[in-house]
Design a protein around this motif. Structure first.
Motif, PDB file in Angstrom:
ATOM      1  N   PHE A  62      -9.018  -8.994  10.706  1.00 58.15           N
ATOM      2  CA  PHE A  62      -8.859  -7.292  11.602  1.00 58.15           C
ATOM      3  C   PHE A  62      -6.931  -7.715   9.645  1.00 58.15           C
ATOM      4  CE2 PHE A  62     -10.973  -8.540  15.228  1.00 58.15           C
ATOM      5  CZ  PHE A  62     -12.153  -7.700  14.737  1.00 58.15           C
ATOM      6  N   SER A  63      -6.696  -8.735  10.132  1.00 58.55           N
ATOM      7  CA  SER A  63      -5.502  -8.075   9.493  1.00 58.55           C
ATOM      8  C   SER A  63      -5.407  -8.247   7.963  1.00 58.55           C
ATOM      9  CB  SER A  63      -4.290  -9.570   9.432  1.00 58.55           C
ATOM     10  OG  SER A  63      -5.241 -10.638   8.527  1.00 58.55           O
ATOM     11  N   ILE A  64      -6.710  -8.182   7.575  1.00 58.98           N
ATOM     12  CA  ILE A  64      -6.808  -7.767   6.120  1.00 58.98           C
ATOM     13  C   ILE A  64      -8.355  -6.600   6.120  1.00 58.98           C
ATOM     14  CG2 ILE A  64      -6.660 -10.245   5.429  1.00 58.98           C
ATOM     15  CD1 ILE A  64      -9.689 -10.720   4.332  1.00 58.98           C
ATOM     16  N   ASP A  65      -8.239  -6.042   7.383  1.00 62.81           N
ATOM     17  CA  ASP A  65      -8.830  -5.159   7.599  1.00 62.81           C
ATOM     18  C   ASP A  65      -8.801  -3.763   6.726  1.00 62.81           C
ATOM     19  OD1 ASP A  65     -11.736  -4.690   9.352  1.00 62.81           O
ATOM     20  OD2 ASP A  65     -10.893  -2.498   8.492  1.00 62.81           O
ATOM     21  N   THR A  68      -7.065   0.961   7.271  1.00 67.07           N
ATOM     22  CA  THR A  68      -5.565   0.704   7.963  1.00 67.07           C
ATOM     23  C   THR A  68      -4.728   1.140   9.617  1.00 67.07           C
ATOM     24  OG1 THR A  68      -5.047   1.856   5.353  1.00 67.07           O
ATOM     25  CG2 THR A  68      -2.929   1.475   7.142  1.00 67.07           C
ATOM     26  N   HIS A  71      -5.652  -1.957  10.881  1.00 67.93           N
ATOM     27  CA  HIS A  71      -4.907  -3.458  10.352  1.00 67.93           C
ATOM     28  C   HIS A  71      -3.252  -2.711  10.834  1.00 67.93           C
ATOM     29  CE1 HIS A  71      -2.976  -5.790   7.106  1.00 67.93           C
ATOM     30  NE2 HIS A  71      -1.846  -5.159   7.783  1.00 67.93           N
ATOM     31  N   GLN A  75      -1.463  -5.313  14.196  1.00 72.24           N
ATOM     32  CA  GLN A  75      -0.002  -5.838  14.605  1.00 72.24           C
ATOM     33  C   GLN A  75       0.533  -5.736  15.674  1.00 72.24           C
ATOM     34  OE1 GLN A  75       0.610  -7.818  11.944  1.00 72.24           O
ATOM     35  NE2 GLN A  75      -1.389  -7.973  11.253  1.00 72.24           N
TER      36      GLN A  75
END
Length: 89
Positions: A62-65, A68, A71, A75
């Motif tokens: 998910f950190s590079i999904d 936006t 993403h 966080q």
């Protein structure tokens, strides 16, 4: 919070992580101590909870999904995504 849907791209990232991290994968899906002993194998013991692996997978996925919103939400609410990984696998 965003609704987490496991689409093909996210599933592929999860599978990639599992393939690239065989030791963690083995610990995540390890048999019980009894099963390992019965099969003459050594048990790889996880120190603590398996949730640390779920967190690692969630970050990899998910950190590079490409979405936006996902993403950003990851966080802010990583626990939701960690739980989603746990439920999915």
């Amino acid at each position: 919070p965003c609704r987490i849907v496991w689409n093909v791209d996210r599933t592929e990232l999860l599978l990639d992580w599992l393939e690239e991290n065989p030791e963690e994968c083995q610990k995540l899906f390890s048999d019980s101590s009894k099963d390992a002993k019965d099969e003459g194998q050594r048990k790889h013991v996880v120190k603590g909870s398996k949730s640390k692996f779920h967190r690692m997978i969630a970050a990899a996925v998910f950190s590079i999904d490409s979405d936006t919103d996902i993403h950003v939400d990851f966080q802010v609410n990583p626990t939701n995504y960690t739980k989603s990984v746990d439920n999915y696998i």
